[in-house]
Design a protein around this motif. Structure first.
Motif, short mmCIF file in Angstrom:
data_model
loop_
_atom_site.label_atom_id
_atom_site.label_comp_id
_atom_site.label_asym_id
_atom_site.label_seq_id
_atom_site.Cartn_x
_atom_site.Cartn_y
_atom_site.Cartn_z
N ASN A 144 0.80 -1.22 0.00
CA ASN A 144 0.00 0.00 0.00
C ASN A 144 0.83 1.27 0.00
O ASN A 144 1.92 1.30 0.57
N LYS A 145 0.27 2.31 -0.60
CA LYS A 145 0.75 3.65 -0.31
C LYS A 145 -0.09 4.17 0.84
O LYS A 145 -1.33 4.11 0.78
N ASN A 284 -4.02 3.09 0.08
CA ASN A 284 -4.66 3.06 -1.24
C ASN A 284 -5.35 1.73 -1.55
O ASN A 284 -6.43 1.72 -2.14
N ASN A 285 -4.79 0.61 -1.12
CA ASN A 285 -5.44 -0.66 -1.43
C ASN A 285 -6.33 -1.18 -0.30
O ASN A 285 -7.45 -1.60 -0.53
N VAL A 286 -5.78 -1.18 0.90
CA VAL A 286 -6.53 -1.83 1.99
C VAL A 286 -7.64 -0.93 2.51
O VAL A 286 -8.61 -1.42 3.10
N GLY A 287 -7.57 0.36 2.26
CA GLY A 287 -8.56 1.28 2.82
C GLY A 287 -8.14 1.71 4.21
O GLY A 287 -6.96 1.94 4.45
N GLN A 288 -9.11 1.78 5.12
CA GLN A 288 -8.83 2.30 6.46
C GLN A 288 -8.57 1.17 7.45
O GLN A 288 -9.42 0.31 7.65
N VAL A 289 -7.41 1.19 8.06
CA VAL A 289 -7.13 0.23 9.14
C VAL A 289 -6.80 1.01 10.40
O VAL A 289 -6.28 2.12 10.35
N MET A 290 -7.13 0.39 11.54
CA MET A 290 -6.83 1.05 12.82
C MET A 290 -6.12 0.08 13.75
O MET A 290 -6.45 -1.11 13.79
#
Lengths: 318, 318
Positions: A144-145, A284-290
């Motif tokens: 990811n970026k 950019n690929n995985v979306g939002q992670v926390m």
């Protein structure tokens, strides 16, 4: 057997000693070799401590012992910690640190010395206490970026804001409670004025955006002017005020800040309470992670240090 | 250059191709070498796809090409995927998989074959989609004993429960909406009856407790009998009903289940909405940490697969 020296026997350093001493079998299973704390460097005396016999004031004795492969730097600050870290890396020892001031101020130089000497300079414990954010950014999310970062990076200020609201007390009284409970220093400026958060934000941003971000250039505002009335008005509108650190790149320009911010109840950071930290990455690929967990404390932070030690030990021949 | 073959060109497999094809420079910076998808194995035809020229039905051609170092298995199921994964590992290729059914059913055998052939069998994408939970458990938290696991491991059921409550609709109608939006399969049994969750729970538990946990022995209850009335009553008492997977060791005995559970609003899983997943780990040193993010979807899951590929590529000579 892997021999280590711990530089600085304060809260985190003693936690590292404790985890290594109390879990020998567990750690040996992970690394396929024993971890041995051979020296502890500190200018103070600890005559009654079970580790007393390995505590020394003489750094030279440690540097002269070629059996020592890993230096744990938990001194803090940018003075003697800087000199000793540099010396350790130049003498081809791996260094594991929890010293966010040092990484934020001198990271590029120390990473460069480590690279040139083919050793590691690992700093998982510098951000988010026991939360494995650095390694996740460095290794797991590499497809990811990272587009932006948003986080609660300081447990003390989060605790103070929570105490003010739930106990209906002033900032000054909540700060006193935090100091009484050991969550705030006698001189709390670094926490409440946002300087601790901004150093951590700079470390995360440097990693995410692959360039050195100077924390001194990031606009920083603390929580010292937040009133109970502010918090109650926010709550009436369905929000909480949290000390939020954010950064993103816009073209070549970094947009970053640390400041008290309204967080709505649908936001992933809304439920982060007490001394917990959380970091939201938009990728950019995985979306939002926390990533969420205890952002400070002896064993959580020491656990991150030992994680880095195990990483090194796994790849070294016993 | 590192040559890969993707086995199975469905949602995840095509996502892997897309990430590798669209981010060559970014990935080269991470691995110090180019990643090249040399073959795609699928029984279907994709005449108009830009990758059409590398799509083949002949596994033998791929196995006979000694330039192929990494096999990506995104076929799913325990039939042909099992045979091909075994063959790949036995021929000393690294295998990266998103196939949770296979890892849950045959993990120990495949890990053992990988070990004996000195190759990797990596499975980050099997649990939590793009959330880096497996690597964090395997590597970052190794200073810890993981004491218990609690998670929302299936996005489809979480979405359905959320839709029922917010739109005041029945389970059947919410399921239809999920199918219409591509969040649920035509045959939704694996999701709604909890079998997808329990496989993922078994994979996490096997890793956490360092022994093979058979998912078929874990009591599993789905959400098919949850009514809107249940959700509204829960809400009146300050809670939500979520499909929760939990496990912990009590002495030598595993206590584990997947079942609809009341979650109070102070619980870290309370705010996990839509198709997101979250995993809470309770650890002896670090305390409670949580990992949150999109639990499914083409690019999030493919991003986890590519993360594993990059991990392998970084340690292999170009």
């Amino acid at each position: 057997m892997m021999n280590l020296a711990i530089f600085g026997f304060g809260t985190v350093g003693s936690g590292v000693w404790e985890i290594i001493t109390n879990n020998p079998e567990h750690l040996k299973n992970k690394t396929a070799q024993s971890l041995n704390v051979k020296y502890i460097l500190d200018i103070r005396e600890f005559p009654d401590h079970p580790a007393a016999s390995i505590i020394t004031k003489k750094a030279d004795d440690i540097f002269n012992d070629t059996d020592v492969n890993i230096i744990v730097e938990t001194i803090g600050g940018t003075g003697i910690a800087y000199e000793l870290s540099k010396r350790a890396l130049l003498s081809k020892r791996h260094v594991v640190t929890s010293n966010k001031e040092l990484v934020a101020a001198h990271g590029p130089e120390l990473f460069d010395i480590a690279n040139r000497n083919k050793v590691c300079y690992l700093y998982e414990a510098c951000v988010g206490g026991g939360i494995p954010i650095i390694k996740s950014m460095k290794e797991s999310l590499e497809a990811n970026k990272i587009e932006s970062i948003e986080g609660i990076l300081n447990g003390t200020t989060n605790y103070i804001l929570g105490q003010m609201f739930s106990n209906k007390i002033s900032f000054a009284d909540a700060l006193k409670a935090a100091q009484k409970n050991g969550y705030a220093e006698a001189n709390p400026a670094a926490d409440i004025e946002g300087y601790d958060s901004v150093r951590k934000l700079a470390i995360l941003s440097s990693l995410a955006f692959n360039k050195f971000i100077d924390y001194r250039k990031i606009p920083t505002e603390g929580i010292q002017n937040i009133t109970l009335d502010n918090l109650e008005k926010a709550f009436e509108s369905g929000a909480k005020i949290k000390l939020i650190a954010t950064s993103k790149m816009q073209g070549d320009k970094l947009i970053a800040s640390v400041r008290p911010t309204l967080i709505n109840e649908s936001h992933p950071l809304y439920n982060v309470e007490d001394v917990n930290n959380a970091i939201v990455l938009n990728c950019n690929n995985v979306g939002q992670v926390m990533f969420y967990g205890p952002g400070a404390g002896k064993l959580p932070t020491a656990s991150a240090v030992v994680g880095d030690i195990v990483d090194i030990a796994k790849t070294m021949i016993a």
